[in-house]
Each structure stands twice: as C-alpha cells, then as structure tokens.
Scaffold this motif. Structure first.
Motif, short mmCIF file in Angstrom:
data_model
loop_
_atom_site.label_atom_id
_atom_site.label_comp_id
_atom_site.label_asym_id
_atom_site.label_seq_id
_atom_site.Cartn_x
_atom_site.Cartn_y
_atom_site.Cartn_z
N ASP A 110 0.84 -1.21 0.00
CA ASP A 110 0.00 0.00 0.00
C ASP A 110 0.87 1.25 0.00
O ASP A 110 0.57 2.23 -0.70
CB ASP A 110 -0.92 0.01 1.22
N HIS A 111 1.95 1.20 0.79
CA HIS A 111 2.85 2.36 0.82
C HIS A 111 3.57 2.53 -0.51
O HIS A 111 3.68 3.67 -1.01
CB HIS A 111 3.87 2.21 1.94
N ILE A 112 4.03 1.45 -1.10
CA ILE A 112 4.71 1.54 -2.39
C ILE A 112 3.79 2.19 -3.43
O ILE A 112 4.24 3.00 -4.25
CB ILE A 112 5.17 0.14 -2.86
N ASN A 113 2.52 1.88 -3.37
CA ASN A 113 1.55 2.44 -4.33
C ASN A 113 1.37 3.95 -4.18
O ASN A 113 0.82 4.59 -5.07
CB ASN A 113 0.20 1.74 -4.18
N THR A 114 1.83 4.51 -3.06
CA THR A 114 1.70 5.97 -2.85
C THR A 114 2.97 6.73 -3.17
O THR A 114 2.97 7.97 -3.14
CB THR A 114 1.32 6.26 -1.39
N ILE A 115 4.05 6.02 -3.46
CA ILE A 115 5.36 6.66 -3.60
C ILE A 115 5.45 7.48 -4.88
O ILE A 115 5.11 7.02 -5.97
CB ILE A 115 6.49 5.61 -3.55
N THR A 116 5.90 8.71 -4.73
CA THR A 116 6.18 9.60 -5.86
C THR A 116 7.56 10.20 -5.64
O THR A 116 8.21 9.97 -4.63
CB THR A 116 5.14 10.73 -5.95
N GLY A 117 8.02 11.00 -6.61
CA GLY A 117 9.31 11.67 -6.48
C GLY A 117 10.38 11.07 -7.37
O GLY A 117 11.48 11.61 -7.47
N PHE A 118 10.05 9.95 -8.04
CA PHE A 118 10.95 9.32 -9.00
C PHE A 118 10.38 9.47 -10.40
O PHE A 118 9.19 9.77 -10.57
CB PHE A 118 11.14 7.84 -8.67
N ARG A 119 11.20 9.27 -11.42
CA ARG A 119 10.70 9.41 -12.79
C ARG A 119 9.62 8.37 -13.08
O ARG A 119 8.55 8.70 -13.60
CB ARG A 119 11.86 9.26 -13.78
#
Length: 310
Positions: A57-66
């Motif tokens: 669930d946390h991985i699905n929220t990760i942004t900040g990478f290309r």
C-alpha cells in the motif's frame, strides 16, 4: 550513448522501515530523474500478510521518482530467490543499478557517490561493485574518499550488469566447490570467519540469502570492492522484524552529512594494509565469538520474558 541505470529496492513486510528508507532516499536530488523498481516478496503465512499488504500500500503511494516499477510477488520467494530474480531483471534490462534494502537509511549524497563511482571504475574489470557502507575506521592520513577491499558488502551498493554473468547460484555447484576445490573455505574466510559458516548454512537451508554467493564470486575470481571512507548508509534492521540480522548491532557507524557532492576516487590497485585490517576487524574470530555469546544471551533473555508473560 546514455547508459541505463535504475534504483532497485528489495522489501518484505517492514512498512515503517521502508517509509524511513524511501524518505531518506528522496533527499538525493538525482532521484527525480531516475526510475525505481520494488521487489516485494509475497507473504509466508497469514501472520505476515498484513505487513506485506501494508508495505505494498505504501509503495503504491510513492512519488518523487521518474517512474515507479512494481514487482509484487504472488507467492513467497524467500530472501535469496527474491533477490536473485530481481538481480536478473536488473541485469537483463539495465546497464547499471543501485541497490537499496528496506532497512537502510541513506545520506543525501548516497546516489551521487555511487553514480560517480560507477563512472570512475566502469572500465576497471577487477572491480566487482561499489558499496556505500563502511564500518567506523580511522583515515586521518588518507587523502581519498574510497578504499579498495576484497569483501562484498550488501548494505547499499551499486554495480554493472556485465559483472554478474558468471556468478554461481546453483547449490550443487557451490557444494561441489566446497567438496572439491582445495582451500575453498580458507580463501572465503580470509575476508571474515563468518563466511565459510554462512555458505554452509545457506546450502543446508538454515538461511535464505544471496550476498554470500556474491562473496564467493569475489573471492574465487580475486575481484575488488570499492568502499567509502565515510558511510553513506546506516542499517536499522537489527531487530525481531529482520530475516537474517539479529542481536548485537555491530553495524552502527557515523553517517555522512550528505553535504559533500564531489569525491576523490582512488586507483583500483591502491591497497592500504592498515585500512584493510580496520575493515576486516568486525569479522575477526575474536569479534565474532563475542558477538555470538552476547546474541545467545539476548535470545535466552527474550525466551524467559516471553515465558513469564504467558
């Protein structure tokens, strides 16, 4: 020609640790222009299911990478096979890669140190990889930011895909080396008395790992690993959540402030005996015996506390 590079993250059920890891990684300005791939292992049983799902669930929220690429395993591979499969994906699709595990906190110059190092040592075929971790050492009379050593270190590292073609993973081949290659265990233990024991535990099924196989490759092919003089990573994995680490946290080390953005890389043939001894010290026989005694005491104490609660 632009070389393809990616960040690879290996994780299981430790969502809180992964959050801290990614938070520290995103302080590296290079991340916004880089792809990242997560290799999330499947849960072993129902007890691990909530942690694995929370992690995903946390991985699905990760942004900040290309780009964020997700490899969510549909079953439990276990630590070693999850890594081996992930490494194959990295080597098949990218020229270079930077590895992070979910129990690592990295400095803000972690990516810069490894990327510049990959460029510097790219054509030095005796260099197997770079690590961003180092045990506390005294380098007061040393003018470089890197040290050449002969032990693989998995606590935050980077490599070139073409260096991994001949790594031996097959248990039968590894057992054959133990049985028929004169001095195999001796050569392995030259970089730490834990290594011979580790490969035997891996082959007997007592542990599921991948780093000792890479050390076998380094040892048997007389390869080199590049270390920093000041660690760009700290391990936060010494607790009951961890798969292959437990007990005394001997990995604590000063962490780079992350301010420095330029590094002086030493030649790949520069061997400083005093620095070699310092890096090896935590894996000497005396240090390992002391650690084993303390760990046994910790395990016994936990059993007693658990029994009292019941």
């Amino acid at each position: 020609m632009e070389r393809k590079i990616i960040i690879g993250v290996f994780c299981y059920s430790r969502a809180n640790k992964l959050k801290r890891c990614i938070s520290s990684l995103l302080k590296n300005p290079e991340c916004s222009n880089m792809d990242i791939v997560f290799f999330s292992d499947g849960y072993k049983g129902e007890a691990d299911k909530p942690g694995v799902l929370e992690t995903r669930d946390h991985i699905n929220t990760i942004t900040g990478f290309r780009n964020v690429i997700k490899h969510f395993r549909d079953r439990n591979f276990s630590t070693g096979p999850n890594f081996q499969d992930g490494l194959k994906f990295l080597c098949d699709n990218y020229d270079e890669f930077i590895i992070v595990e979910d129990d690592l906190i990295v400095s803000a110059n972690y990516i810069k140190f490894l990327m510049d190092g990959l460029n510097f040592y790219r054509n030095k075929q005796t260099v197997f990889c770079l690590t961003a971790y180092v045990y506390p050492i005294n380098v007061s009379h040393y003018s470089y930011d890197t040290i050449i050593y002969k032990r693989f270190c998995s606590y935050g590292w980077a490599g070139w895909s073409d260096r991994f073609t001949n790594v031996i993973w097959d248990p039968k081949e590894l057992q054959g080396m133990i049985d028929h290659s004169p001095g195999f265990i001796y050569r392995l233990n030259e970089e730490g008395y834990d290594l011979g024991r580790m490969i035997k535990k891996q082959l007997s099924g007592k542990i599921s790992t991948w780093d000792v196989q890479l050390q076998v490759h380094v040892s048997e092919n007389y390869l080199k690993v590049v270390y920093p003089v000041l660690s760009k990573v700290n391990n936060i994995g010494f607790d009951e959540e961890s798969t292959n680490t437990f007990g005394v946290d001997f990995l604590k080390t000063p962490l780079d402030s992350g301010v420095n953005r330029t590094f002086k890389y030493c030649d790949d043939d520069l061997i400083i005996n005093d620095l070699q001894r310092q890096i090896k010290k935590p894996f000497g026989l005396k240090a390992l015996i002391i650690r084993q005694i303390v760990n046994r005491f910790i395990k016994a104490t936990r059993k007693i506390k658990k029994a009292i609660k019941q």
